[in-house]
Motif scaffolding. Sequence first.
Motif, PDB file in Angstrom:
ATOM      1  N   LEU A 148      -2.261  -3.090  -4.421  1.00  0.00           N
ATOM      2  CA  LEU A 148      -1.463  -1.891  -4.675  1.00  0.00           C
ATOM      3  C   LEU A 148      -2.259  -0.617  -4.449  1.00  0.00           C
ATOM      4  N   ALA A 149      -3.569  -0.639  -4.737  1.00  0.00           N
ATOM      5  CA  ALA A 149      -4.390   0.559  -4.530  1.00  0.00           C
ATOM      6  C   ALA A 149      -4.457   0.905  -3.049  1.00  0.00           C
ATOM      7  N   ALA A 150      -4.723  -0.096  -2.205  1.00  0.00           N
ATOM      8  CA  ALA A 150      -4.766   0.151  -0.767  1.00  0.00           C
ATOM      9  C   ALA A 150      -3.400   0.557  -0.235  1.00  0.00           C
ATOM     10  N   LEU A 151      -2.333  -0.024  -0.769  1.00  0.00           N
ATOM     11  CA  LEU A 151      -0.987   0.337  -0.344  1.00  0.00           C
ATOM     12  C   LEU A 151      -0.671   1.783  -0.697  1.00  0.00           C
ATOM     13  N   SER A 152      -1.086   2.206  -1.886  1.00  0.00           N
ATOM     14  CA  SER A 152      -0.851   3.585  -2.295  1.00  0.00           C
ATOM     15  C   SER A 152      -1.615   4.567  -1.410  1.00  0.00           C
ATOM     16  N   VAL A 153      -2.868   4.235  -1.081  1.00  0.00           N
ATOM     17  CA  VAL A 153      -3.665   5.108  -0.216  1.00  0.00           C
ATOM     18  C   VAL A 153      -3.072   5.165   1.187  1.00  0.00           C
TER      19      VAL A 153
END
Length: 350
Positions: free
Chosen positions: A208-213
């Motif tokens: 989710l962190a990479a998706l948000s970025v």
Amino acid sequence: KVKGSDCIHMASMDSPIDEEQLNELQLYLRSHFAELVGALIYISITCRPDISCAVGLASKGMHGPQKIHLLYLEGLLRYLKKHKDLKLVYKRGNAFRQFARTLSQAYPEMGELHNCPIVGLSDANFAPPVKAKEERMRSTSGRCFFVFNFLVSWSSKRQSLTASSTMQAELIAASAASDMGIWFYNLSCSLPFVFGPSKAIPLLLDNLAALSVANHPKHNPATRHICLREFRIRDAHEFGQVRPYFCPGAQNCADHFTKLLDTVVHSRLLRVLGMEGQLKAYELPELVAAVTHSKLAEFYNAKELSESSRCHWDLDEHRAMWIHWTKSGGSFPSFVLDDTEDLYAYSLTQ
């Protein structure tokens, strides 16, 4: 985590090979190491995606094989001999179509995933343990692309940069996968009579962190040190070429190309990739609601939070927007989390 059999004493693995400690098979593998690994590389990129990650580990010793590399090569040859009937099969009604349909039903933002002609998946293995001398703790990127539910492109590659976090490793892998996604997008634009109207290629990530970025055109203290080239996935998203989505880690087929898996997970993902042979069939775990507990639960009664409703994150906007979706399809309020406020401070908008 390094478990049991993986806890190999490093001194015995990276020291110069003593021929007296090698058996007859290992001596033969050492003398023919380059040609055997070269043949396995060819096989892994043409017809056997199941050995891609293991071949990558063995090929690290191409110019100076150590004992650990001989063990990888020996294990690969034994695996191929045992599963020589395993093959990549293209047929209707394969497991990936059911996998895409399940994700479409569980995550409303991917409602048409099972009808998309091209789907990509990306994953990364952050900082695997070093098992040989002069190796660096570089992460491994894995990606695979399906055309009309059939696996046609896959890759397992060591990253050229040392990632400082799981998010950065996943972002590097997703950016590399977006390059291939752009190629497939251009291909679909040039062949509209085959792929239909051009649409953004769905790229599934399990972080989710990479998706948000990837979806958020902002920098923060956790991402400002990352090279600008790793943010090219944002350009692909902005131009409508690639669209990142979330996929649960247990459902991510690209995980197969990042690390060695246990027997159950290995067989389970091979089935989704389209490999058939004398392997025991394992089903993918059932999907659960994307969010099982909400900070906004107090606004809903017990009936609304029953199994008849699902919750998910829509990361397409510049702020995190909480959407409550019900099967009834009726009107509903949306709850917006303000970026300037604490996560626990939220406002209700009609």
